[in-house]
Write a protein that holds these residues in place. Structure first.
Motif, PDB file in Angstrom:
ATOM      1  N   GLY A  51       0.791  -1.221   0.000  1.00  0.00           N
ATOM      2  CA  GLY A  51       0.000   0.000   0.000  1.00  0.00           C
ATOM      3  C   GLY A  51       0.821   1.268   0.000  1.00  0.00           C
ATOM      4  O   GLY A  51       0.415   2.288  -0.566  1.00  0.00           O
ATOM      5  N   ILE A  70      -7.731  -4.327  -0.315  1.00  0.00           N
ATOM      6  CA  ILE A  70      -7.774  -3.774   1.040  1.00  0.00           C
ATOM      7  C   ILE A  70      -6.619  -4.274   1.884  1.00  0.00           C
ATOM      8  O   ILE A  70      -5.903  -3.499   2.524  1.00  0.00           O
ATOM      9  CB  ILE A  70      -9.114  -4.113   1.727  1.00  0.00           C
ATOM     10  CG1 ILE A  70     -10.222  -3.224   1.166  1.00  0.00           C
ATOM     11  CG2 ILE A  70      -9.019  -3.896   3.249  1.00  0.00           C
ATOM     12  CD1 ILE A  70     -11.551  -3.364   1.857  1.00  0.00           C
ATOM     13  N   GLU A  71      -6.397  -5.584   1.894  1.00  0.00           N
ATOM     14  CA  GLU A  71      -5.400  -6.179   2.779  1.00  0.00           C
ATOM     15  C   GLU A  71      -4.023  -6.152   2.118  1.00  0.00           C
ATOM     16  O   GLU A  71      -3.680  -7.022   1.328  1.00  0.00           O
ATOM     17  CB  GLU A  71      -5.786  -7.613   3.123  1.00  0.00           C
ATOM     18  CG  GLU A  71      -7.136  -7.752   3.805  1.00  0.00           C
ATOM     19  CD  GLU A  71      -7.126  -7.232   5.240  1.00  0.00           C
ATOM     20  OE1 GLU A  71      -6.032  -7.158   5.826  1.00  0.00           O
ATOM     21  OE2 GLU A  71      -8.196  -6.922   5.766  1.00  0.00           O
ATOM     22  N   THR A  76      -3.045  -0.136   4.221  1.00  0.00           N
ATOM     23  CA  THR A  76      -4.184  -0.868   3.681  1.00  0.00           C
ATOM     24  C   THR A  76      -4.671  -0.165   2.415  1.00  0.00           C
ATOM     25  O   THR A  76      -4.307   0.989   2.149  1.00  0.00           O
ATOM     26  CB  THR A  76      -5.351  -0.921   4.679  1.00  0.00           C
ATOM     27  OG1 THR A  76      -5.877   0.416   4.846  1.00  0.00           O
ATOM     28  CG2 THR A  76      -4.911  -1.467   6.031  1.00  0.00           C
ATOM     29  N   GLU A  79      -6.349   3.049   3.395  1.00  0.00           N
ATOM     30  CA  GLU A  79      -5.390   4.109   3.735  1.00  0.00           C
ATOM     31  C   GLU A  79      -4.702   4.643   2.481  1.00  0.00           C
ATOM     32  O   GLU A  79      -4.500   5.856   2.335  1.00  0.00           O
ATOM     33  CB  GLU A  79      -4.355   3.569   4.723  1.00  0.00           C
ATOM     34  CG  GLU A  79      -4.924   3.278   6.104  1.00  0.00           C
ATOM     35  CD  GLU A  79      -3.997   2.472   6.983  1.00  0.00           C
ATOM     36  OE1 GLU A  79      -4.160   2.525   8.212  1.00  0.00           O
ATOM     37  OE2 GLU A  79      -3.097   1.770   6.454  1.00  0.00           O
ATOM     38  N   THR A  97     -11.912  -6.282  -2.702  1.00  0.00           N
ATOM     39  CA  THR A  97     -11.737  -6.994  -1.443  1.00  0.00           C
ATOM     40  C   THR A  97     -12.250  -8.419  -1.526  1.00  0.00           C
ATOM     41  O   THR A  97     -13.175  -8.723  -2.274  1.00  0.00           O
ATOM     42  CB  THR A  97     -12.462  -6.266  -0.297  1.00  0.00           C
ATOM     43  OG1 THR A  97     -12.228  -6.968   0.932  1.00  0.00           O
ATOM     44  CG2 THR A  97     -13.946  -6.189  -0.552  1.00  0.00           C
ATOM     45  N   TYR A 104     -16.171  -1.912   5.800  1.00  0.00           N
ATOM     46  CA  TYR A 104     -15.144  -1.589   4.813  1.00  0.00           C
ATOM     47  C   TYR A 104     -15.704  -0.677   3.730  1.00  0.00           C
ATOM     48  O   TYR A 104     -15.019   0.217   3.238  1.00  0.00           O
ATOM     49  CB  TYR A 104     -14.615  -2.864   4.159  1.00  0.00           C
ATOM     50  CG  TYR A 104     -13.577  -3.612   4.948  1.00  0.00           C
ATOM     51  CD1 TYR A 104     -12.905  -3.035   6.017  1.00  0.00           C
ATOM     52  CD2 TYR A 104     -13.243  -4.924   4.611  1.00  0.00           C
ATOM     53  CE1 TYR A 104     -11.954  -3.729   6.734  1.00  0.00           C
ATOM     54  CE2 TYR A 104     -12.285  -5.629   5.320  1.00  0.00           C
ATOM     55  CZ  TYR A 104     -11.639  -5.027   6.376  1.00  0.00           C
ATOM     56  OH  TYR A 104     -10.687  -5.720   7.078  1.00  0.00           O
TER      57      TYR A 104
END
Length: 216
Positions: A51, A70-71, A76, A79, A97, A104
């Motif tokens: 990220g 996302i992960e 993330t 972010e 995701t 989320y």
């Protein structure tokens, strides 16, 4: 052919959509890149596995649309989306995701994302979402949208979320206090309030519940 702003332009009047793909799992990233590469008007011009690599890659390659998992390590996807939105407000952002968690979705929209899709969506749907966000539309998985409305807003404050995230590793209140530069009593109060808001019995359940709802 290249336009004056550095973006690629296909033959004729239609512009090629320049895409950044950020995903920490290389096999998934490469598969998505290959599928999008089959689209005549979409080109994956940059890829990132972290990220915190997203903003620099987007700036370096003149990206139109950023697809963010996302992960990811570093930051993330949510972010990274907020960072991109602040630095490059004209860039479109699609959050992808594996986890269909209502919280989320709210966090993604608040971070400046233009679309929110689950990874198992058909490739054609993802490509269409890229085109739609570039045209100014918002694209949200309808099942997640309905779940987010039913779930309601995240009841936790930023500080309560911070303490719960830190508590996920099983640290004691004293250890949490030292790590977060708070007093043990303050940590205890934040945890207690979070437990009450989430209607659970202890902080382990609070962490689990908040995570399952996408509120951490």
């Amino acid at each position: 052919m290249t336009s004056e702003d550095g973006h690629g332009v296909a033959d004729g009047d239609s512009a090629t959509i320049r895409v950044l793909l950020a995903e920490d799992q290389s096999m998934v990233r490469e598969a998505l890149a290959a599928l999008l590469g089959l689209e005549p008007d979409i080109e994956v011009v940059a890829q990132a596995a972290r990220g915190d690599e997203v903003l620099a890659a987007a700036r370096a390659h003149g990206v139109d649309v950023a697809l963010l998992d996302i992960e990811m390590p570093g930051l993330t996807g949510i972010e990274a989306a907020a960072e991109l939105h602040a630095a490059c407000p004209d860039m479109k952002i699609v959050i992808l995701t594996t986890f269909g968690r209502p919280g989320y979705l709210r966090s993604a929209m608040e971070s400046g994302a233009d679309a929110f899709l689950v990874k198992d969506a058909p490739a054609a749907q993802l490509a269409e979402a890229v085109r739609k966000v570039l045209a100014g539309e918002r694209v949200i998985d309808p099942t997640l949208a309905a779940a987010a409305l039913a779930e309601g807003a995240n009841p936790l404050t930023d500080r309560e979320r911070e303490v719960l995230r830190a508590a996920a590793g099983g640290a004691t209140n004293a250890e949490l206090a030292a790590a977060l530069h708070l007093s043990p009593g303050t940590v205890r109060n934040y945890l207690s309030t979070a437990i009450q808001k989430l209607a659970v019995r202890n902080r382990a359940e609070a962490v689990s519940t908040a995570r399952d709802k996408g509120w951490l």
